[in-house]
Enzyme design. Structure first.
Site, PDB file in Angstrom:
ATOM      1  N   GLU A 125       0.826  -1.213   0.000  1.00 49.13           N
ATOM      2  CA  GLU A 125       0.000   0.000   0.000  1.00 49.13           C
ATOM      3  C   GLU A 125       0.859   1.261   0.000  1.00 49.13           C
ATOM      4  OE1 GLU A 125      -0.144  -2.671   2.076  1.00 49.13           O
ATOM      5  OE2 GLU A 125      -2.003  -2.616   3.212  1.00 49.13           O
TER       6      GLU A 125
ATOM      7  N   CYS B 298      -0.463   1.485   7.306  1.00 51.53           N
ATOM      8  CA  CYS B 298      -0.996   1.690   5.965  1.00 51.53           C
ATOM      9  C   CYS B 298      -2.359   2.379   6.000  1.00 51.53           C
ATOM     10  CB  CYS B 298      -1.078   0.363   5.226  1.00 51.53           C
ATOM     11  SG  CYS B 298       0.562  -0.328   4.860  1.00 51.53           S
TER      12      CYS B 298
END
EC number: 3.5.4.33
Length: 144
Positions: free
Chosen positions: A49, A80
């Site tokens: 991510e 994330c």
């Protein structure tokens, strides 16, 4: 999600935990893609991510990805999830849940905190079966 799963498979083939992520722009086209590279880069923040968000921001020339969507094969961890919020991602689609290290529906539940400045729309379970199978196979192969 298929492109994110392809990134996850490639990460697994490199010996990384098989997680993949794809950022799409407001028009629905892929603007960035990545798989985990924590071992390769010796960087604990090199989650799929984070790498995809960095690439999308670099491409757009801004730290905010208004109108962009993120597809990821595993529920994002707290780090994330915070980055997703900071990037102002419009919609988050993820596959497998992560009861141990997740930060969206499990654990820290980053988007639920009053300190969270932006909450994306969240859609879970997209491609969950294949994403979970990739993770299971990867870890089973290491426990033998």
């Amino acid at each position: 999600m298929e492109a994110a799963l392809a990134e996850a498979r490639a990460a697994g083939a490199r010996g990384e935990v098989p997680v993949g992520a794809v950022v799409t722009g407001p028009d629905g086209r892929i603007v960035a893609r990545a798989g985990n590279r924590t071992r390769e880069l010796a960087d604990p923040t090199a989650h799929a991510e984070i790498l995809a968000l960095r690439a999308a921001c670099a491409r757009s020339g801004t730290e905010r990805l208004l109108g962009h969507d993120l597809y990821v094969t595993l529920e994002p961890c707290p780090m994330c999830a915070a980055a997703i919020s900071f990037a102002r991602i419009a919609r988050l689609y993820y596959g497998a849940e992560d009861p141990k290290s997740g930060g969206v529906a499990h654990g820290a539940r980053v988007f639920s905190h009053p300190q969270c400045h932006h909450v994306p729309e969240v859609y879970d379970g997209i491609g969950a079966e294949e994403a979970a199978a990739l993770l299971r196979q990867f870890f089973e192969g290491r426990r033998v």
